[in-house]
Design a protein around this motif. Structure first.
Motif: not given
Length: 233
Positions: A122-133, A135-141, A202-209
């Protein structure tokens, strides 16, 4: 009902002073046995969600359950264990508010899709994982099954508003739609307002994340000033 959304919806009514009765299947709510580490006794998550509630065992053929449905002001269901929305509304009194919390609601293109739904899907379907994690890594919920808690909170607010009217109503809550509102749209809205279509996905580079540790991943949420100060402490 079983699971977090319905249980949390009922807990919010319990915390507000309502008398809440939990109807469990003959085998008991599976969440009783869910725990983060192997031990004995009732799981802490179930204990938190069920605190202050009375529990009965029954199904759609139980006379005790029928009596509860006929007298309750609010009925909360996930339409599992053989329950159908039409049967629940027929058994409830005319002035009752019936709240159904299901993955995709009771109508729509995904209802009969046969998808094996879980929080990550459901997180993937709603677009939540698109910007999380990273860059270059697998999607993160987002951890903690947060979308399920959102759905329970939305359902409780809607039910509390409806029950005050004294007029019977059915509230159809889609877990997916609740997550679209709460988790999936912020990045798209921000990109649209800023005129930056390249920001979509675009993946987030927020620190800490969500960051790697010696034995897996750990997630931090430091969106507000208070959260960041608590993190520093």
């Amino acid at each position: 009902a079983t699971g977090i959304p319905t249980a949390y919806c009922g807990k919010m009514f319990t915390d507000a002073g309502a008398t809440v009765v939990k109807v469990e299947p003959p085998s008991g709510d599976p969440m009783r046995r869910w725990r983060a580490r192997p031990d004995t006794g009732e799981g802490a998550l179930f204990g938190y969600l069920a605190a202050g509630k009375r529990s009965v065992v029954g199904d759609s053929t139980s006379s005790e359950v029928a009596d509860l449905l006929a007298t309750a002001d609010v009925v909360i269901t996930d339409l599992a264990a053989g329950w159908a929305l039409a049967d629940v509304t027929a058994a409830a009194r005319p002035s009752a508010v019936v709240v159904a919390i299901t993955p995709f609601g009771t109508t729509g293109p995904y209802v009969d899709s046969g998808l094996q739904v879980n929080e990550f899907l459901l997180q993937a379907l709603c677009g939540s994982i698109g910007g999380r994690g990273w860059p270059g890594s697998e999607p993160m919920q987002a951890g903690g099954r947060i979308g399920e808690w959102f759905a329970g909170a939305y359902a409780a607010v809607a039910a509390a508003a409806a029950v005050r009217t004294g007029v019977g109503e059915t509230i159809d809550v889609s877990l997916y739609e609740a997550m679209v509102i709460a988790m999936g749209s912020l990045g798209a809205v921000s990109a649209s307002v800023l005129g930056d279509d390249q920001a979509l996905g675009r993946r987030s580079l927020e620190l800490p994340s969500i960051v790697p540790t010696a034995d897996g991943m750990v997630g931090f949420c430091t969106i507000t000033a208070q959260q960041f100060q608590d993190f520093l402490v």
